[in-house]
Design a protein around this motif. Structure first.
Motif, PDB file in Angstrom:
ATOM      1  N   TYR A 257       8.296 -13.835  -2.919  1.00 33.56           N
ATOM      2  CA  TYR A 257       8.653 -12.431  -3.027  1.00 33.56           C
ATOM      3  C   TYR A 257       8.345 -11.801  -1.680  1.00 33.56           C
ATOM      4  CZ  TYR A 257       7.333  -7.540  -3.872  1.00 33.56           C
ATOM      5  OH  TYR A 257       7.192  -6.187  -3.789  1.00 33.56           O
ATOM      6  N   ALA A 258       9.206 -10.929  -1.213  1.00 30.55           N
ATOM      7  CA  ALA A 258       8.952 -10.259   0.061  1.00 30.55           C
ATOM      8  C   ALA A 258       9.278  -8.781  -0.051  1.00 30.55           C
ATOM      9  CB  ALA A 258       9.795 -10.889   1.175  1.00 30.55           C
ATOM     10  N   LYS A 259       8.493  -7.978   0.658  1.00 29.27           N
ATOM     11  CA  LYS A 259       8.753  -6.550   0.711  1.00 29.27           C
ATOM     12  C   LYS A 259       8.484  -6.065   2.131  1.00 29.27           C
ATOM     13  CE  LYS A 259       7.966  -2.169  -1.513  1.00 29.27           C
ATOM     14  NZ  LYS A 259       7.335  -1.485  -2.631  1.00 29.27           N
ATOM     15  N   VAL A 260       9.432  -5.318   2.664  1.00 30.50           N
ATOM     16  CA  VAL A 260       9.289  -4.695   3.978  1.00 30.50           C
ATOM     17  C   VAL A 260       8.701  -3.310   3.758  1.00 30.50           C
ATOM     18  CG1 VAL A 260      10.515  -3.849   6.008  1.00 30.50           C
ATOM     19  CG2 VAL A 260      11.264  -5.963   4.902  1.00 30.50           C
ATOM     20  N   VAL A 261       7.635  -3.001   4.490  1.00 23.26           N
ATOM     21  CA  VAL A 261       7.011  -1.679   4.408  1.00 23.26           C
ATOM     22  C   VAL A 261       6.942  -1.070   5.799  1.00 23.26           C
ATOM     23  CG1 VAL A 261       5.720  -2.197   2.295  1.00 23.26           C
ATOM     24  CG2 VAL A 261       4.678  -2.654   4.525  1.00 23.26           C
ATOM     25  N   GLU A 262       6.723   0.224   5.844  1.00 25.17           N
ATOM     26  CA  GLU A 262       6.776   0.963   7.107  1.00 25.17           C
ATOM     27  C   GLU A 262       5.596   0.725   8.045  1.00 25.17           C
ATOM     28  OE1 GLU A 262       9.354   2.835   8.242  1.00 25.17           O
ATOM     29  OE2 GLU A 262      10.440   2.185   6.455  1.00 25.17           O
ATOM     30  N   ASN A 263       4.397   0.439   7.483  1.00 27.96           N
ATOM     31  CA  ASN A 263       3.210   0.352   8.341  1.00 27.96           C
ATOM     32  C   ASN A 263       2.102  -0.440   7.654  1.00 27.96           C
ATOM     33  OD1 ASN A 263       1.833   2.200   6.532  1.00 27.96           O
ATOM     34  ND2 ASN A 263       3.002   3.840   7.506  1.00 27.96           N
ATOM     35  N   GLY A 264       0.994  -0.588   8.364  1.00 26.57           N
ATOM     36  CA  GLY A 264      -0.138  -1.352   7.849  1.00 26.57           C
ATOM     37  C   GLY A 264      -0.768  -0.744   6.615  1.00 26.57           C
ATOM     38  N   THR A 265      -0.797   0.573   6.528  1.00 22.81           N
ATOM     39  CA  THR A 265      -1.370   1.234   5.357  1.00 22.81           C
ATOM     40  C   THR A 265      -0.571   0.900   4.105  1.00 22.81           C
ATOM     41  OG1 THR A 265      -2.206   3.036   6.725  1.00 22.81           O
ATOM     42  CG2 THR A 265      -2.002   3.470   4.364  1.00 22.81           C
TER      43      THR A 265
END
Length: 115
Positions: A9-17
């Protein structure tokens, strides 16, 4: 974008938080630290997020000896695509995710262990 295949499963997020929040969600869903990976374009950022959020970096165990050695001679983009593919994604998926990393996003991957 999220992607699922039979094992990963993969998810792209905007930042480290947001990556840390996603990692916590995965922990609450039953994934262990050994099943969760984080990747950022900058290797130092990857290390920091992995350490703080309770996830792993893609290493020799996942890539194998040859893959890890080959990364010494690859560009960062090639290295990231190889790491993503080593976790069960296709070359096309890896290329998509690497482009997201290029623009500063963070990739969180959860891998189910073979049973």
């Amino acid at each position: 974008m999220s992607s699922t295949n039979t094992k990963s499963y993969a998810k792209v997020v905007e930042n480290g938080t947001l990556a840390a929040q996603e990692i916590e969600n995965l922990h609450q869903s039953g994934y262990t630290t050994d099943q969760i990976y984080v990747l950022a374009h900058d290797s130092d950022k990857t290390s920091k997020i992995a350490e703080v959020a309770g996830s792993r970096e893609v290493g020799m165990k996942e890539e194998g000896l040859f893959g890890s050695f080959a990364n010494l001679f690859r560009s960062r983009g090639d290295e990231l695509r190889a790491k993503i593919e080593s976790l069960g994604f296709t070359a096309a998926e890896a290329a998509f995710y690497e482009k997201q990393l290029d623009i500063g996003k963070v990739l969180v991957i959860a891998v189910k262990n073979d049973e």
